[in-house]
Design an enzyme around this catalytic site. Structure first.
Site, PDB file in Angstrom:
ATOM      1  N   LYS A 129      66.969  40.842  55.529  1.00 28.74           N
ATOM      2  CA  LYS A 129      66.910  39.653  54.671  1.00 28.74           C
ATOM      3  C   LYS A 129      68.313  39.181  54.303  1.00 28.74           C
ATOM      4  O   LYS A 129      68.578  37.978  54.226  1.00 28.74           O
ATOM      5  CB  LYS A 129      66.075  39.957  53.426  1.00 28.74           C
ATOM      6  N   LYS A 177      60.419  38.036  60.138  1.00 29.41           N
ATOM      7  CA  LYS A 177      61.864  38.221  60.035  1.00 29.41           C
ATOM      8  C   LYS A 177      62.515  38.489  61.400  1.00 29.41           C
ATOM      9  O   LYS A 177      63.691  38.188  61.591  1.00 29.41           O
ATOM     10  CB  LYS A 177      62.166  39.408  59.093  1.00 29.41           C
ATOM     11  N   GLY A 197      53.435  40.143  48.733  1.00 26.27           N
ATOM     12  CA  GLY A 197      52.068  39.820  48.313  1.00 26.27           C
ATOM     13  C   GLY A 197      51.515  38.697  49.163  1.00 26.27           C
ATOM     14  O   GLY A 197      52.259  37.847  49.654  1.00 26.27           O
TER      15      GLY A 197
END
Ligand code: HSE
Length: 328
Positions: free
Chosen positions: A211, A111, A305
């Site tokens: 985000k 990110k 995950g």
């Protein structure tokens, strides 16, 4: 198609194991972690690589760095999955700039570089006839970038609302369902491997804000940055407040929202009715896009995950192959 993978943490291992278990026509010619690297133009044996990483903590020889792999391995696409540094974006930013400058494509879950330099990196890629894709930076397995670029092409996105941090959602779910304290639930989230290396990024809303900025800049072509987001995390949400909400058929979720017509770019805990589409359980993320043609679209799926994030990376790899040809 040849790829090099930088980063052998949860995401890097997930990508490597998917590439070794599915015949996708992808050869790995370079890998690096923070302390070692490996280059093999004939293709690295992924099973052996993962076994070495498990037993020694290293993926190759200590004399080979990530930059050696970026500059020296024969790859078409660089997979940059090193840990996020949201302050500087480095060292991933340098890895990505170097690969793009060399005319290679880049796929990343990192990110830091995307929140800092999305438009500059896209311009660099365009000038070199390559591409940078970053589906895995937002909402894990949810194909939000593909949906925006393809499925909703021609729509104007008017606003978006989302649950973008799995750790916070997990903590709030566990507190409400089991009566755990915030501290107990956070400890669980860390043990399960959902939280960032520094979990204050999660619980103070910073990860969700990053985000949100990536989504907003992608959708509206803006150059917003983290300081433009009004951010409050869940660290001050008490068990009492949650139980009060639950008693009234509601619950609390950390909601990220962007609404350019009202100049809103915000992350904050919100009380929602329990049947609201954004009330997901555990680490599930959800995003509602408000559009002019399609109306409201809500996507839901696993936001974190190893294999789930690898799913987003693989989707980007295959999208590059279908757009630019087989690269071999
Ligand atoms: N710590 C992040 C989360 C991981 O909990 O959502 C995925 O970005």
């Amino acid at each position: 198609m040849k790829v090099a993978i930088l980063g052998m943490g949860s995401v890097g291992k997930g990508v490597a194991s998917v590439l070794s278990s599915k015949d996708l026509g992808v050869m790995v010619t370079g890998v690096a972690d923070s302390r070692s690297g490996l280059i093999d133009p004939d293709g690295i044996n992924i099973g052996a690589l993962l076994a070495t990483k498990r037993s020694t903590g290293l993926c190759g020889s200590a004399g080979i760095t990530a930059m050696d792999v970026v500059r020296g391995a024969p790859y078409d696409i660089l997979i940059e999955v090193t840990p996020t540094d949201a302050v500087s974006g480095e060292p991933a930013l340098t890895h990505i700039r170097t690969a793009l400058t060399m005319g290679r494509h880049v796929v990343t879950s990192n990110k830091g570089p995307i929140v800092h330099a999305l438009h500059a990196l896209r311009s660099l890629a365009a000038s070199k006839g390559t591409s940078i894709r970053y589906e895995a930076t937002v909402a894990g397995a949810i194909p939000i970038m593909h949906t925006l670029a393809d499925g909703l092409a021609g729509n104007e996105v008017l606003a978006l609302y989302g649950v973008l941090n799995g750790t916070c959602n997990y903590i709030l779910t566990r507190m409400a369902a089991e009566g755990l304290t915030y501290e107990q639930a956070l400890l669980e989230a860390r043990e399960m491997g959902y939280a960032e290396a520094d979990p204050t990024y999660d619980v103070k809303g910073i990860d969700a804000a990053i985000k949100l900025v990536i989504l907003a800049n992608t959708i509206w072509g803006t150059s917003s940055c983290l300081k433009d987001v009004e951010v409050r995390g869940i660290d001050l949400v008490t068990l009492d407040a949650l139980q009060l909400a639950e008693d009234q058929g509601c619950t609390i979720r950390l909601i990220a929202e962007a609404d350019p017509s009202n100049r809103i770019l915000r992350v904050s805990p919100r009380i929602l009715r329990s049947r609201h589409p954004l009330v997901t359980e555990g680490t599930l993320n959800a995003i509602t896009l408000v559009t002019d043609l399609a109306g409201e679209i809500t996507l839901m799926g696993k936001g974190a995950g190893s294999v789930e994030t690898a799913s987003a990376i693989i989707g980007d790899l295959l999208a590059i192959r279908s757009r630019y040809g087989r690269c071999d």
